[in-house]
Motif scaffolding. Sequence first.
Motif, PDB file in Angstrom:
ATOM      1  N   GLU A   1      36.532  32.247  35.977  1.00  0.00           N
ATOM      2  CA  GLU A   1      37.599  31.828  36.551  1.00  0.00           C
ATOM      3  C   GLU A   1      38.242  32.567  37.611  1.00  0.00           C
ATOM      4  N   VAL A   2      38.576  31.824  38.683  1.00  0.00           N
ATOM      5  CA  VAL A   2      39.065  32.328  39.852  1.00  0.00           C
ATOM      6  C   VAL A   2      40.492  32.618  39.710  1.00  0.00           C
ATOM      7  N   GLN A   3      40.638  34.132  40.218  1.00  0.00           N
ATOM      8  CA  GLN A   3      42.043  34.536  39.811  1.00  0.00           C
ATOM      9  C   GLN A   3      42.237  35.651  41.097  1.00  0.00           C
ATOM     10  N   LEU A   4      43.505  35.546  41.635  1.00  0.00           N
ATOM     11  CA  LEU A   4      44.047  36.636  42.950  1.00  0.00           C
ATOM     12  C   LEU A   4      45.257  37.069  42.482  1.00  0.00           C
ATOM     13  N   VAL A   5      45.441  38.385  42.574  1.00  0.00           N
ATOM     14  CA  VAL A   5      46.568  39.005  41.816  1.00  0.00           C
ATOM     15  C   VAL A   5      47.001  39.919  43.177  1.00  0.00           C
ATOM     16  N   GLU A   6      48.150  39.651  43.613  1.00  0.00           N
ATOM     17  CA  GLU A   6      48.857  40.337  44.704  1.00  0.00           C
ATOM     18  C   GLU A   6      49.674  41.411  44.226  1.00  0.00           C
ATOM     19  N   SER A   7      49.841  42.623  45.257  1.00  0.00           N
ATOM     20  CA  SER A   7      50.679  43.546  44.758  1.00  0.00           C
ATOM     21  C   SER A   7      51.102  44.180  45.913  1.00  0.00           C
ATOM     22  N   GLY A   8      52.203  45.146  46.060  1.00  0.00           N
ATOM     23  CA  GLY A   8      52.484  46.298  46.999  1.00  0.00           C
ATOM     24  C   GLY A   8      53.597  45.524  47.900  1.00  0.00           C
ATOM     25  N   GLY A   9      54.175  44.623  47.818  1.00  0.00           N
ATOM     26  CA  GLY A   9      55.439  44.138  48.295  1.00  0.00           C
ATOM     27  C   GLY A   9      56.635  45.057  48.216  1.00  0.00           C
TER      28      GLY A   9
END
Length: 120
Positions: A1-9
């Motif tokens: 499953e394709v997943q993208l997880v952003e952080s750092g804002g």
Amino acid sequence: EVQLVESGGGSVQPGGSLRLSCIVYGFNLKQHAVSWVRQAPGQELEWISFINKDTGAPFYSDSVKGRFTISRDNTKNTLYLQLNSLKTEDTGMYYCAKTGVCRGDFCSPRGQGTQVTVSS
């Protein structure tokens, strides 16, 4: 499953810096292009940067060129975006998207986003 997880804002003053991260799952950064896009309040998604999956060459929109730097760590399947000299107009939700240069809803699939707020 394709997943993208952003952080750092976060919240910073004008002229400040942040480093965003995007961990991808279900695919490899050397196999697929991944871009950073952002959305200011009430505005359409704006493509701002991507890194060529084969050469690693970076590309930027004019609005961020010279201030933002994209990079990747293939061993961690992680994409980064260093944001320097931030301006109030950089405020918005930042996403990574499994795509090259894109526009609007074509900037997908993407993660849940990380909020960047630049104000004094």
